[in-house]
Scaffold this active site. Structure first.
Site, PDB file in Angstrom:
ATOM      1  N   HIS A 114       0.838  -1.214   0.077  1.00  0.00           N
ATOM      2  CA  HIS A 114       0.015   0.151   0.021  1.00  0.00           C
ATOM      3  C   HIS A 114       1.108   1.360  -0.040  1.00  0.00           C
ATOM      4  O   HIS A 114       2.175   1.113   0.280  1.00  0.00           O
ATOM      5  CB  HIS A 114      -0.947   0.027   1.248  1.00  0.00           C
ATOM      6  CG  HIS A 114      -2.176  -0.718   1.039  1.00  0.00           C
ATOM      7  ND1 HIS A 114      -2.304  -2.197   1.595  1.00  0.00           N
ATOM      8  CD2 HIS A 114      -3.338  -0.494   0.652  1.00  0.00           C
ATOM      9  CE1 HIS A 114      -3.344  -2.926   1.390  1.00  0.00           C
ATOM     10  NE2 HIS A 114      -3.997  -1.939   0.709  1.00  0.00           N
ATOM     11  N   LYS A 150      -0.558   4.851   4.381  1.00  0.00           N
ATOM     12  CA  LYS A 150      -1.560   3.939   5.188  1.00  0.00           C
ATOM     13  C   LYS A 150      -0.857   3.601   6.531  1.00  0.00           C
ATOM     14  O   LYS A 150       0.122   3.488   6.747  1.00  0.00           O
ATOM     15  CB  LYS A 150      -1.615   2.532   4.300  1.00  0.00           C
ATOM     16  CG  LYS A 150      -2.496   1.587   5.043  1.00  0.00           C
ATOM     17  CD  LYS A 150      -2.884   0.475   4.309  1.00  0.00           C
ATOM     18  CE  LYS A 150      -4.030  -0.344   4.733  1.00  0.00           C
ATOM     19  NZ  LYS A 150      -5.258   0.076   5.323  1.00  0.00           N
TER      20      LYS A 150
HETATM   21  N1  LIG Z   1     -12.648  -1.227   2.805  1.00  0.00           N
HETATM   22  C1  LIG Z   1     -12.278  -0.632   1.591  1.00  0.00           C
HETATM   23  O1  LIG Z   1     -12.526  -0.914   0.303  1.00  0.00           O
HETATM   24  C2  LIG Z   1     -11.125   0.320   1.857  1.00  0.00           C
HETATM   25  C3  LIG Z   1     -10.859   0.717   3.012  1.00  0.00           C
HETATM   26  N2  LIG Z   1     -10.066   2.022   3.186  1.00  0.00           N
HETATM   27  C4  LIG Z   1      -9.824   2.429   4.496  1.00  0.00           C
HETATM   28  O2  LIG Z   1     -10.525   3.743   4.940  1.00  0.00           O
HETATM   29  C5  LIG Z   1      -9.872   4.244   5.741  1.00  0.00           C
HETATM   30  C6  LIG Z   1      -9.675   5.807   5.136  1.00  0.00           C
HETATM   31  O3  LIG Z   1      -8.748   5.810   4.270  1.00  0.00           O
HETATM   32  P1  LIG Z   1      -8.082   6.962   3.373  1.00  0.00           P
HETATM   33  O4  LIG Z   1      -9.176   7.677   2.891  1.00  0.00           O
HETATM   34  O5  LIG Z   1      -6.911   6.509   2.587  1.00  0.00           O
HETATM   35  O6  LIG Z   1      -7.747   7.890   4.762  1.00  0.00           O
HETATM   36  P2  LIG Z   1      -7.570   9.392   4.909  1.00  0.00           P
HETATM   37  O7  LIG Z   1      -6.537   9.575   6.015  1.00  0.00           O
HETATM   38  O8  LIG Z   1      -7.228  10.250   3.447  1.00  0.00           O
HETATM   39  O9  LIG Z   1      -8.909   9.941   5.185  1.00  0.00           O
HETATM   40  C7  LIG Z   1      -9.727   9.552   6.447  1.00  0.00           C
HETATM   41  C8  LIG Z   1     -10.464  10.836   6.687  1.00  0.00           C
HETATM   42  O10 LIG Z   1     -11.280  10.634   7.874  1.00  0.00           O
HETATM   43  C9  LIG Z   1     -11.143  11.654   8.476  1.00  0.00           C
HETATM   44  N3  LIG Z   1     -11.445  11.532  10.074  1.00  0.00           N
HETATM   45  C10 LIG Z   1     -10.818  11.070  10.856  1.00  0.00           C
HETATM   46  N4  LIG Z   1     -11.348  10.956  12.221  1.00  0.00           N
HETATM   47  C11 LIG Z   1     -12.636  11.616  11.808  1.00  0.00           C
HETATM   48  C12 LIG Z   1     -13.543  12.012  12.658  1.00  0.00           C
HETATM   49  N5  LIG Z   1     -13.543  11.685  14.122  1.00  0.00           N
HETATM   50  N6  LIG Z   1     -14.705  12.804  12.149  1.00  0.00           N
HETATM   51  C13 LIG Z   1     -14.619  13.206  11.081  1.00  0.00           C
HETATM   52  N7  LIG Z   1     -13.873  12.764  10.140  1.00  0.00           N
HETATM   53  C14 LIG Z   1     -12.664  11.928  10.734  1.00  0.00           C
HETATM   54  C15 LIG Z   1      -9.719  12.265   8.545  1.00  0.00           C
HETATM   55  O11 LIG Z   1      -9.653  13.511   8.630  1.00  0.00           O
HETATM   56  P3  LIG Z   1      -8.207  14.216   9.323  1.00  0.00           P
HETATM   57  O12 LIG Z   1      -7.375  14.470   8.201  1.00  0.00           O
HETATM   58  O13 LIG Z   1      -8.443  15.534   9.997  1.00  0.00           O
HETATM   59  O14 LIG Z   1      -7.834  13.164  10.534  1.00  0.00           O
HETATM   60  C16 LIG Z   1      -9.697  12.275   6.981  1.00  0.00           C
HETATM   61  O15 LIG Z   1     -10.171  13.072   6.396  1.00  0.00           O
HETATM   62  C17 LIG Z   1      -8.723   3.507   6.229  1.00  0.00           C
HETATM   63  O16 LIG Z   1      -9.104   2.799   7.293  1.00  0.00           O
HETATM   64  C18 LIG Z   1      -8.371   2.833   5.128  1.00  0.00           C
HETATM   65  O17 LIG Z   1      -7.644   1.379   5.331  1.00  0.00           O
HETATM   66  C19 LIG Z   1      -9.612   2.567   1.996  1.00  0.00           C
HETATM   67  C20 LIG Z   1      -9.670   2.414   0.770  1.00  0.00           C
HETATM   68  C21 LIG Z   1     -10.598   0.848   0.490  1.00  0.00           C
HETATM   69  O1  LIG Z   2      -5.962   2.003   3.310  1.00  0.00           O
HETATM   70  C1  LIG Z   2      -5.749   1.877   1.942  1.00  0.00           C
HETATM   71  O2  LIG Z   2      -5.668   2.700   1.118  1.00  0.00           O
HETATM   72  C2  LIG Z   2      -6.824   0.642   1.738  1.00  0.00           C
HETATM   73  N1  LIG Z   2      -7.282   0.047   2.554  1.00  0.00           N
HETATM   74  C3  LIG Z   2      -8.106  -1.092   2.500  1.00  0.00           C
HETATM   75  C4  LIG Z   2      -7.318  -2.349   3.309  1.00  0.00           C
HETATM   76  O3  LIG Z   2      -6.568  -2.036   4.649  1.00  0.00           O
HETATM   77  O4  LIG Z   2      -7.375  -3.446   2.786  1.00  0.00           O
HETATM   78  C5  LIG Z   2      -8.350  -1.544   1.327  1.00  0.00           C
HETATM   79  C6  LIG Z   2      -7.419  -1.262   0.228  1.00  0.00           C
HETATM   80  O5  LIG Z   2      -6.529  -2.024   0.157  1.00  0.00           O
HETATM   81  C7  LIG Z   2      -6.859   0.122   0.347  1.00  0.00           C
END
Ligand SMILES: NC(=O)C1=CN([C@@H]2O[C@H](COP(=O)(O)OP(=O)(O)OC[C@H]3O[C@@H](n4cnc5c(N)ncnc54)[C@H](OP(=O)(O)O)[C@@H]3O)[C@@H](O)[C@H]2O)C=CC1
Ligand SMILES: O=C(O)C1=N[C@H](C(=O)O)C[C@H](O)C1
Length: 272
Positions: free
Chosen positions: A161, A165
């Site tokens: 990743h 991450k």
């Molecule tokens: N299930 C799936 O298919 C996938 C899962 N993911 C998961 O999704 C999550 C997010 O990934 P990603 O978008 O890359 O991460 P980012 O860090 O880019 O985004 C997370 C966002 O959540 C916000 N956030 C955190 N805490 C709060 C809160 N209490 N209230 C409101 N907003 C909040 C952060 O704000 P701030 O920057 O201010 O902390 C940030 O804007 C991870 O756990 C990742 O592993 C990602 C891709 C695919």
């Molecule tokens: O954090 C990410 O970017 C992603 N998170 C998910 C994971 O933890 O598997 C899904 C995807 O791989 C991207």
């Protein structure tokens, strides 16, 4: 005759994040749902701004707020890719608002899962460590292959990743590990081997190993390796665009409408 039923209203939490922005764009452009809210944490610089302009594009008529309950009360679904503690908080609020809660957040511990279980008594939760069709199909294949092979075949899961991450192994790697363990008829918790470093000793027969690579802008890559004497099977998924996760999440939000309260996953949504 026209159908006057309004499209399901959707709130995106963590709207400024990598997945948040992808979801805002997808839902705003959808002809199956309406973007009705964008939530960020208190003190975030985007609070009070239009989410479209904050993202550097055209206004979308939705103001970024830190009042999650107020936003959820106006919605039929919440799509949440944030952080474990935030998702727990949002699960309670989504249940209160009776909105479908789609959770993509990873890095979850037992305490977070218990909180989701409690919230799912009152509302629909759809949660998966990976929302893409390809990975969910890979999960099924992994289970099937593990079912067919005995412990002479060592199972290793390798994931890569981007440098930002924060959790490891990835949620996807753990999903794949669970599927392999189920296929083999063992419990993952007692066979999980992650974080090898130093003099580890020889590999323990029957363990499921996890390795994580972090670097650059890798969207997400997963290999499930079945390694025996003289041969290896490698099942691989490569994600090159986060849109695959966003599309899956929107599908889940729509699928969850009118379902009974409870916990569901992407296998349910995709019918796999
Ligand atoms: N299930 C799936 O298919 C996938 C899962 N993911 C998961 O999704 C999550 C997010 O990934 P990603 O978008 O890359 O991460 P980012 O860090 O880019 O985004 C997370 C966002 O959540 C916000 N956030 C955190 N805490 C709060 C809160 N209490 N209230 C409101 N907003 C909040 C952060 O704000 P701030 O920057 O201010 O902390 C940030 O804007 C991870 O756990 C990742 O592993 C990602 C891709 C695919
Ligand atoms: O954090 C990410 O970017 C992603 N998170 C998910 C994971 O933890 O598997 C899904 C995807 O791989 C991207």
């Amino acid at each position: 005759m026209s159908d006057d039923t309004p499209l399901p209203g959707i709130v995106i939490t963590g709207a400024s994040g990598r997945m948040g922005q992808m979801l805002v764009k997808l839902v705003a452009a959808s002809d199956k749902a309406r973007l009705v809210g964008a939530v960020e944490r208190a003190g975030h610089p985007w609070i009070g701004q239009d989410i479209g302009t904050a993202m550097g594009g055209a206004a979308l008529g939705v103001t970024v707020t830190d009042d999650a309950l107020d936003a959820f009360a106006k919605a039929q679904a919440v799509i949440d890719f944030t952080a474990p503690a935030a998702s727990v908080e949002f699960a309670a609020l989504a249940a209160q608002a009776r909105a479908v809660h789609v959770i993509g957040t990873t890095g979850l511990e037992d305490e977070h899962l218990a909180a989701f279980r409690a919230a799912a008594r009152h509302a629909v939760i759809v949660r998966a460590g990976n929302m893409s069709l390809g990975v969910n199909l890979l999960t099924r294949l992994t289970r099937k292959v593990a079912e067919a092979l005995d412990a002479d075949w060592d199972i290793e899961i390798v994931e890569a990743h981007h440098r930002m991450k924060v959790d490891a192994p990835s949620g996807t790697a753990l999903m794949l590990g669970e599927a392999a363990a189920e296929g083999r008829g063992i419990d993952l918790a007692s066979h999980r081997d992650s974080g090898r470093d130093g003099i580890t000793g020889a590999r323990k027969r029957g363990d499921i190993g996890f390795s994580a690579i972090r670097g650059g802008d890798v969207v997400g890559e997963h290999d499930v390796i079945f390694a025996a004497d003289g041969e290896r099977i490698v099942l691989r998924h490569l994600a090159t665009d986060r849109a695959i996760f966003a599309r899956g999440a929107l599908k889940a939000a729509l699928w969850g409408q009118d379902r009974k309260p409870g916990e569901y996953d992407m296998m349910d949504v995709l019918g796999l």
